[in-house]
Design an enzyme around this catalytic site. Structure first.
Site, mmCIF file in Angstrom:
data_model
loop_
_atom_site.group_PDB
_atom_site.id
_atom_site.type_symbol
_atom_site.label_atom_id
_atom_site.label_comp_id
_atom_site.label_asym_id
_atom_site.label_seq_id
_atom_site.Cartn_x
_atom_site.Cartn_y
_atom_site.Cartn_z
ATOM 1 N N CYS A 270 0.796 -1.225 0.000
ATOM 2 C CA CYS A 270 0.000 0.000 0.000
ATOM 3 C C CYS A 270 0.831 1.279 0.000
ATOM 4 O O CYS A 270 0.520 2.230 -0.728
ATOM 5 C CB CYS A 270 -0.994 -0.005 1.152
ATOM 6 S SG CYS A 270 -0.254 -0.010 2.801
ATOM 7 N N HIS A 328 -3.021 1.281 6.706
ATOM 8 C CA HIS A 328 -3.219 1.315 5.264
ATOM 9 C C HIS A 328 -2.915 2.722 4.773
ATOM 10 O O HIS A 328 -3.171 3.703 5.477
ATOM 11 C CB HIS A 328 -4.646 0.916 4.885
ATOM 12 C CG HIS A 328 -4.897 0.929 3.408
ATOM 13 N ND1 HIS A 328 -4.079 0.284 2.506
ATOM 14 C CD2 HIS A 328 -5.871 1.541 2.662
ATOM 15 C CE1 HIS A 328 -4.536 0.480 1.281
ATOM 16 N NE2 HIS A 328 -5.614 1.243 1.353
ATOM 17 N N ASP A 351 -7.217 5.963 -4.008
ATOM 18 C CA ASP A 351 -6.439 4.844 -3.475
ATOM 19 C C ASP A 351 -6.066 3.881 -4.596
ATOM 20 O O ASP A 351 -6.930 3.245 -5.192
ATOM 21 C CB ASP A 351 -7.264 4.119 -2.411
ATOM 22 C CG ASP A 351 -6.441 3.096 -1.638
ATOM 23 O OD1 ASP A 351 -5.292 2.820 -2.039
ATOM 24 O OD2 ASP A 351 -6.948 2.572 -0.629
ATOM 25 N N ASN A 391 -14.277 4.313 9.776
ATOM 26 C CA ASN A 391 -15.360 4.508 10.749
ATOM 27 C C ASN A 391 -16.304 3.321 10.882
ATOM 28 O O ASN A 391 -17.394 3.455 11.426
ATOM 29 C CB ASN A 391 -16.174 5.752 10.369
ATOM 30 C CG ASN A 391 -16.617 6.535 11.595
ATOM 31 O OD1 ASN A 391 -16.327 6.161 12.729
ATOM 32 N ND2 ASN A 391 -17.338 7.618 11.361
ATOM 33 N N ASP A 393 -17.974 -0.036 12.366
ATOM 34 C CA ASP A 393 -18.085 -0.700 13.658
ATOM 35 C C ASP A 393 -17.622 -2.148 13.509
ATOM 36 O O ASP A 393 -17.849 -2.786 12.475
ATOM 37 C CB ASP A 393 -19.520 -0.682 14.154
ATOM 38 C CG ASP A 393 -19.925 0.678 14.685
ATOM 39 O OD1 ASP A 393 -19.030 1.512 14.880
ATOM 40 O OD2 ASP A 393 -21.129 0.891 14.887
ATOM 41 N N GLU A 437 -16.468 10.157 18.901
ATOM 42 C CA GLU A 437 -17.491 9.175 19.253
ATOM 43 C C GLU A 437 -18.416 9.739 20.325
ATOM 44 O O GLU A 437 -18.023 10.570 21.143
ATOM 45 C CB GLU A 437 -16.834 7.890 19.782
ATOM 46 C CG GLU A 437 -15.963 7.180 18.756
ATOM 47 C CD GLU A 437 -16.774 6.613 17.617
ATOM 48 O OE1 GLU A 437 -17.973 6.351 17.807
ATOM 49 O OE2 GLU A 437 -16.215 6.440 16.520
#
Length: 482
Positions: A270, A328, A351, A391, A393, A437
């Protein structure tokens, strides 16, 4: 007819901030004039004689032609774009004529040939390379701050962050975008792309747009399914090539790719993909920087969560296609987004590391950073995928029953980092990508060929635009983070 022509490479390149790129090749930036010096056999009379110029992009019969002159009597459609201009300099005297030519700020980038018709005779004046211009207010990559232009366009020395969130490790990277042949190499990358091979005329016309160009570059840095620059390999042995850790700069990679007939260089991971892409973007005039995301999620099933399954309580997890990488690396390119709205102008994630298919190819972006921050996952390009990287979960399920064991909304997306402007210090830009958060923000979900059937709801963990807490709802499919 002109007996001779001087394109004044040194003077023009210096004015266009490309003098360090070449002393022999004319490299111009769109939206800014350059001068050519013509010497005729007979004295030139501007009130009697006409100069008709033609700039061509591409190869016959697929070339794009732009005609303009002194005086400019060329007939154009009322909605014509990319209008070139020529003006006679006051410095002309007798047989010596100086003409200032201005490519429009929305001209396609590429390799142009310039012709002159004078007294019914045609003469080729030469060729030049045209690239984006972050100094030009009308160019869609315009960047107001000069210090940032120096950093994100002209600075060849960079820092890429690796390691882990608990042990961030900087490595120096030589972008080399000002090296000889770099613009030629960058343009070659566009010319061997599947988009160009499929429809040269359409591809070249679309190169007026950095959105299009950056997306093609993200595809062509990796070699998955095309003649891209780098072949990826994520573990040894690295037989037939170099370990990704071997590389410390882009130019040796790009030069080798160019010299071996546009066959992939082995091998990259990467940070190598991102470093090479940043060099190509800067060489073409698009401001660009390299970003590192720690605890970076790879959401394979496009449900915006990282799903982990367990056969039973307390039992080791079952292998899942979703994963979290310790870090990454990707790029951000600076550009306007007229396809969206002004609020999404600025930095866009692009990317080049091959992960998931987007539009049938291994490409990603440009995804507005502001859209990722505010959860606008209904926007092009690849916003949902990048949103999940920073982001998502992490949800543990009891396999079979789909019973939720636990949810972690804090793990993914840590210490998002880039090099500071004017120094090698790390700049933490996590707040550019995600809100703190505990607050709430509406996330827009859509269905598309590249996404699963997802609708919408509210996510606990991102602040709304006005800073207020949004009411909680779970009436729509696709809600997560509860």
């Amino acid at each position: 007819m002109a007996a001779s022509v001087d394109v004044k490479v040194a003077d023009n390149n210096a004015k266009h901030h490309t003098d360090l790129m070449s002393t022999t090749q004319l490299i111009m930036r769109r939206g800014q004039s350059f001068s050519i010096h013509l010497k005729f056999k007979e004295p030139f009379n501007p009130g009697v004689h006409n100069l008709l110029f033609t700039a061509t992009l591409g190869k016959i019969p697929d070339e794009i032609k732009y005609r303009f002159g002194i005086p400019d009597f060329v007939k154009r459609a009322p909605n014509a774009k990319a209008i070139w201009k020529a003006e006679l300099s006051p410095d002309h005297k007798g047989c010596n004529v100086v003409v200032n030519i201005t490519p429009p700020a929305d001209a396609p980038v590429g390799k142009y040939s310039l012709f002159l018709n004078y007294l019914g005779e045609d003469k080729k004046l030469g060729h030049f390379l045209l690239i984006f211009n972050p100094w030009c207010t009308d160019d869609s990559v315009y960047m107001e701050n000069e210090e940032k232009i120096q950093e994100y366009v002209l600075n060849e020395r960079g820092v890429i962050f690796k390691g882990s969130g608990n042990y961030i490790s900087p490595m120096f990277w030589d972008y080399g975008q000002l090296e000889d042949d770099m613009v030629e190499i960058a343009l070659t990358l566009l010319y061997v792309s599947p988009e160009h091979l499929a429809d040269p005329l359409k591809d070249e016309a679309a190169r007026c747009d950095p959105i299009y160009v950056s997306r093609v570059i993200s595809r062509m840095i990796n070699s998955n399914g095309d003649r891209g620059v780098l072949e990826g390999r994520w573990k040894g042995p690295y037989i037939g090539g170099m370990s990704p850790a071997h590389w410390s700069g882009s130019y040796p990679i790009l030069k080798r790719w160019y010299n071996i007939g546009c066959h992939p260089v082995k091998f990259g991971q990467c940070w190598v993909f991102a470093g090479v892409m940043c060099s190509v973007m800067r060489a073409l005039g698009i401001p660009c920087r390299v970003i590192t995301n720690y605890e970076s999620a790879h959401d394979c099933d496009k449900n915006l969560t990282i799903d982990v399954y367990h056969a039973d309580w307390g039992v080791k997890e079952i292998p899942s296609p979703d994963s979290i990488w310790n870090f990454h690396v990707w790029c951000e390119g600076w550009m306007k987004r007229p396809d969206l709205s002004p609020e999404f102008d600025g930095w866009q994630v692009v990317d080049p590391t091959p992960q998931e298919l987007s539009g049938g190819a291994h490409q990603c972006g440009p995804a507005p950073v502001k859209a990722i921050l505010n959860g606008n996952t209904d926007l092009d390009y690849d916003v949902p995928f990048v949103f999940a990287e920073v982001n998502a979960d992490c949800i543990d399920y009891l396999d079979g029953s789909k019973k939720t064991i636990s949810t972690d909304s804090r793990r993914v997306g840590q210490n998002i980092s880039t090099k500071s402007v004017g120094s090698n210090k790390r700049w933490d830009i996590t707040s550019h990508y995600k809100h703190k958060e505990g607050q709430a923000h509406r996330i827009k979900y859509v269905s598309s060929p590249d996404m699963g059937a997802i609708t919408g709801g509210f996510r606990i963990g991102a602040a709304s635009k006005n800073g207020k807490i949004a009411p909680f709802s779970f009436s729509l499919k696709g809600l997560y983070g509860v």
